[in-house]
Motif scaffolding. Structure first.
Motif, PDB file in Angstrom:
ATOM      1  N   ASN A 234     106.173  14.701 -37.883  1.00 49.59           N
ATOM      2  CA  ASN A 234     105.280  14.025 -37.429  1.00 49.59           C
ATOM      3  C   ASN A 234     104.164  13.867 -38.309  1.00 49.59           C
ATOM      4  O   ASN A 234     103.084  13.531 -38.842  1.00 49.59           O
ATOM      5  CB  ASN A 234     105.191  12.960 -36.339  1.00 49.59           C
ATOM      6  N   LEU A 235     103.910  15.057 -37.425  1.00 52.49           N
ATOM      7  CA  LEU A 235     102.066  16.072 -37.495  1.00 52.49           C
ATOM      8  C   LEU A 235     102.104  16.309 -39.286  1.00 52.49           C
ATOM      9  O   LEU A 235     101.245  15.947 -39.526  1.00 52.49           O
ATOM     10  CB  LEU A 235     102.268  17.685 -37.199  1.00 52.49           C
ATOM     11  N   ALA A 236     103.443  16.760 -39.633  1.00 52.16           N
ATOM     12  CA  ALA A 236     103.210  17.108 -41.416  1.00 52.16           C
ATOM     13  C   ALA A 236     102.986  15.107 -42.113  1.00 52.16           C
ATOM     14  O   ALA A 236     101.905  15.119 -42.863  1.00 52.16           O
ATOM     15  CB  ALA A 236     103.893  17.975 -42.011  1.00 52.16           C
ATOM     16  N   ALA A 237     103.489  14.707 -42.078  1.00 55.27           N
ATOM     17  CA  ALA A 237     103.484  13.088 -42.245  1.00 55.27           C
ATOM     18  C   ALA A 237     102.078  12.840 -41.669  1.00 55.27           C
ATOM     19  O   ALA A 237     101.427  12.204 -42.773  1.00 55.27           O
ATOM     20  CB  ALA A 237     104.918  12.237 -41.091  1.00 55.27           C
ATOM     21  N   GLN A 238     101.200  12.783 -40.830  1.00 53.04           N
ATOM     22  CA  GLN A 238     100.108  12.134 -40.269  1.00 53.04           C
ATOM     23  C   GLN A 238      98.808  13.221 -41.382  1.00 53.04           C
ATOM     24  O   GLN A 238      98.273  12.439 -41.835  1.00 53.04           O
ATOM     25  CB  GLN A 238      99.484  12.668 -39.341  1.00 53.04           C
ATOM     26  N   LYS A 239      99.329  14.414 -41.561  1.00 54.75           N
ATOM     27  CA  LYS A 239      98.329  14.912 -42.976  1.00 54.75           C
ATOM     28  C   LYS A 239      98.991  14.581 -44.372  1.00 54.75           C
ATOM     29  O   LYS A 239      98.598  15.356 -45.594  1.00 54.75           O
ATOM     30  CB  LYS A 239      98.142  16.343 -42.502  1.00 54.75           C
TER      31      LYS A 239
ATOM     32  N   LEU B   8      96.754  24.215 -42.156  1.00 55.43           N
ATOM     33  CA  LEU B   8      95.648  25.364 -43.095  1.00 55.43           C
ATOM     34  C   LEU B   8      96.026  24.662 -44.582  1.00 55.43           C
ATOM     35  O   LEU B   8      95.725  25.307 -45.408  1.00 55.43           O
ATOM     36  CB  LEU B   8      96.361  26.821 -42.971  1.00 55.43           C
ATOM     37  N   THR B   9      97.198  23.391 -44.054  1.00 57.46           N
ATOM     38  CA  THR B   9      97.633  22.959 -45.647  1.00 57.46           C
ATOM     39  C   THR B   9      97.159  21.531 -45.791  1.00 57.46           C
ATOM     40  O   THR B   9      96.775  20.888 -44.827  1.00 57.46           O
ATOM     41  CB  THR B   9      99.652  22.678 -46.264  1.00 57.46           C
ATOM     42  N   GLN B  10      96.043  21.088 -47.187  1.00 61.47           N
ATOM     43  CA  GLN B  10      94.910  19.895 -46.984  1.00 61.47           C
ATOM     44  C   GLN B  10      96.243  19.055 -48.242  1.00 61.47           C
ATOM     45  O   GLN B  10      98.098  19.541 -48.277  1.00 61.47           O
ATOM     46  CB  GLN B  10      94.939  20.385 -48.805  1.00 61.47           C
ATOM     47  N   LYS B  11      95.749  17.542 -47.693  1.00 60.98           N
ATOM     48  CA  LYS B  11      96.907  16.355 -48.009  1.00 60.98           C
ATOM     49  C   LYS B  11      97.160  16.358 -49.296  1.00 60.98           C
ATOM     50  O   LYS B  11      96.595  16.960 -50.420  1.00 60.98           O
ATOM     51  CB  LYS B  11      95.234  15.601 -47.694  1.00 60.98           C
ATOM     52  N   GLY B  12      99.048  15.927 -49.334  1.00 61.66           N
ATOM     53  CA  GLY B  12      99.285  16.627 -50.483  1.00 61.66           C
ATOM     54  C   GLY B  12     100.244  17.406 -51.309  1.00 61.66           C
ATOM     55  O   GLY B  12     101.296  18.011 -51.556  1.00 61.66           O
ATOM     56  N   GLY B  13     100.248  18.198 -49.572  1.00 64.57           N
ATOM     57  CA  GLY B  13     100.313  20.350 -50.377  1.00 64.57           C
ATOM     58  C   GLY B  13     102.082  20.161 -49.538  1.00 64.57           C
ATOM     59  O   GLY B  13     101.812  18.974 -48.756  1.00 64.57           O
TER      60      GLY B  13
ATOM     61  N   SER C 209     101.151  25.929 -49.406  1.00 64.97           N
ATOM     62  CA  SER C 209     100.575  25.578 -50.338  1.00 64.97           C
ATOM     63  C   SER C 209      99.106  25.248 -49.955  1.00 64.97           C
ATOM     64  O   SER C 209      98.344  24.368 -50.808  1.00 64.97           O
ATOM     65  CB  SER C 209     100.881  23.921 -51.566  1.00 64.97           C
ATOM     66  N   GLY C 210      98.738  25.974 -49.039  1.00 62.98           N
ATOM     67  CA  GLY C 210      97.427  25.336 -48.324  1.00 62.98           C
ATOM     68  C   GLY C 210      96.281  26.468 -48.576  1.00 62.98           C
ATOM     69  O   GLY C 210      96.678  27.132 -49.733  1.00 62.98           O
TER      70      GLY C 210
ATOM     71  N   ASN D 106      88.060  27.754 -45.383  1.00 66.71           N
ATOM     72  CA  ASN D 106      89.165  26.763 -44.885  1.00 66.71           C
ATOM     73  C   ASN D 106      88.267  26.197 -43.882  1.00 66.71           C
ATOM     74  O   ASN D 106      89.334  25.318 -43.556  1.00 66.71           O
ATOM     75  CB  ASN D 106      90.159  27.310 -44.728  1.00 66.71           C
ATOM     76  N   GLY D 107      87.066  26.452 -43.595  1.00 66.85           N
ATOM     77  CA  GLY D 107      87.100  25.671 -42.336  1.00 66.85           C
ATOM     78  C   GLY D 107      88.123  26.039 -41.181  1.00 66.85           C
ATOM     79  O   GLY D 107      87.474  24.910 -40.023  1.00 66.85           O
ATOM     80  N   GLN D 108      88.811  26.392 -41.224  1.00 64.25           N
ATOM     81  CA  GLN D 108      89.418  26.577 -39.836  1.00 64.25           C
ATOM     82  C   GLN D 108      89.190  28.048 -39.191  1.00 64.25           C
ATOM     83  O   GLN D 108      89.221  29.252 -39.992  1.00 64.25           O
ATOM     84  CB  GLN D 108      91.148  26.835 -40.418  1.00 64.25           C
ATOM     85  N   ARG D 109      89.709  28.142 -37.765  1.00 64.93           N
ATOM     86  CA  ARG D 109      89.344  29.373 -36.733  1.00 64.93           C
ATOM     87  C   ARG D 109      89.733  29.054 -35.992  1.00 64.93           C
ATOM     88  O   ARG D 109      90.214  28.604 -35.185  1.00 64.93           O
ATOM     89  CB  ARG D 109      87.521  29.520 -36.328  1.00 64.93           C
ATOM     90  N   GLY D 110      91.258  30.516 -35.919  1.00 62.06           N
ATOM     91  CA  GLY D 110      91.784  30.601 -34.659  1.00 62.06           C
ATOM     92  C   GLY D 110      91.363  31.629 -33.653  1.00 62.06           C
ATOM     93  O   GLY D 110      90.261  31.522 -33.610  1.00 62.06           O
TER      94      GLY D 110
END
Length: 186
Positions: free
Chosen positions: A38-43, A79-84, A116-117, A140-144
């Motif tokens: 579901n999380l993957a499908a949302q993206k 860290l993977t963009q839409k369509g990845g 493929s992020g 990448n706009g992400q910071r953990g």
């Protein structure tokens, strides 16, 4: 995050013990992977699980392996963009990089989480498993928080396993880890 910090604290004090059970790891990993569909499908990300064998029965701690997989899969999706795509691959191998001397060339279950992020900068790769090390999120706009991957590494090592990462910015990241298939190591 609080639970991860508590887990790290328990690992530091040596109070974390494996609760091993003998199980077929393939349906277990498939179930964990499918829980992120579901999380993957949302993206709009394709999530794939692939195993070279249907049955690989080994000893492992289900709770700890679920934490390992959950951290790696959710990070890959984040860290993977839409369509990845994010792929989880499982197989049996007889050789790994820098095997544990106690185990030698015994068989291992190899688990690969590949995305493929956005990838990770080369200078960050050597510190990626360091506790509280934070990758600069400007590319990448992400910071953990710098906690999850450290916990993953320590839980894998508690299983007498190994982990490595390969990555290229713009091409994605591959985490590969190995768990011993021979229960005599425990």
């Amino acid at each position: 995050l609080i639970n991860q910090l508590l887990d790290l604290s328990k690992l530091d004090t040596g109070s974390v013990k494996l609760q091993l059970s003998e199980r077929n790891i393939i349906p277990f990993l498939k179930h964990i992977t499918s829980s992120y569909e579901n999380l993957a499908a949302q993206k709009d990300i394709t999530l794939i699980f692939n195993a070279f064998y249907y049955g690989l029965t080994i000893h492992f701690d289900t709770e700890k392996l679920e934490k390992i997989m959950g951290n790696l899969i959710s990070k890959a999706i984040k860290l993977t963009q839409k369509g990845g795509s994010v792929t989880v691959l499982t197989r049996m191998v007889t050789q790994i990089p820098e095997p544990d001397a106690r185990i030698g060339n015994a068989p291992y279950v190899e688990i690969i989480i590949q995305d493929s992020g956005t990838g990770i900068l080369r200078e960050d790769l050597q510190h990626i498993f360091d506790r509280f090390y934070q990758v600069d999120g400007t590319y990448n706009g992400q910071r953990g928080t710098g906690v999850g991957l450290s916990l993953v590494k320590e839980l894998i090592e508690l299983h007498h396993g190994k982990i490595q990462v390969e990555s290229a910015v713009g091409l994605g990241t591959t985490f590969t880890f190995w768990l011993p298939a021979d229960s005599t190591v425990y």
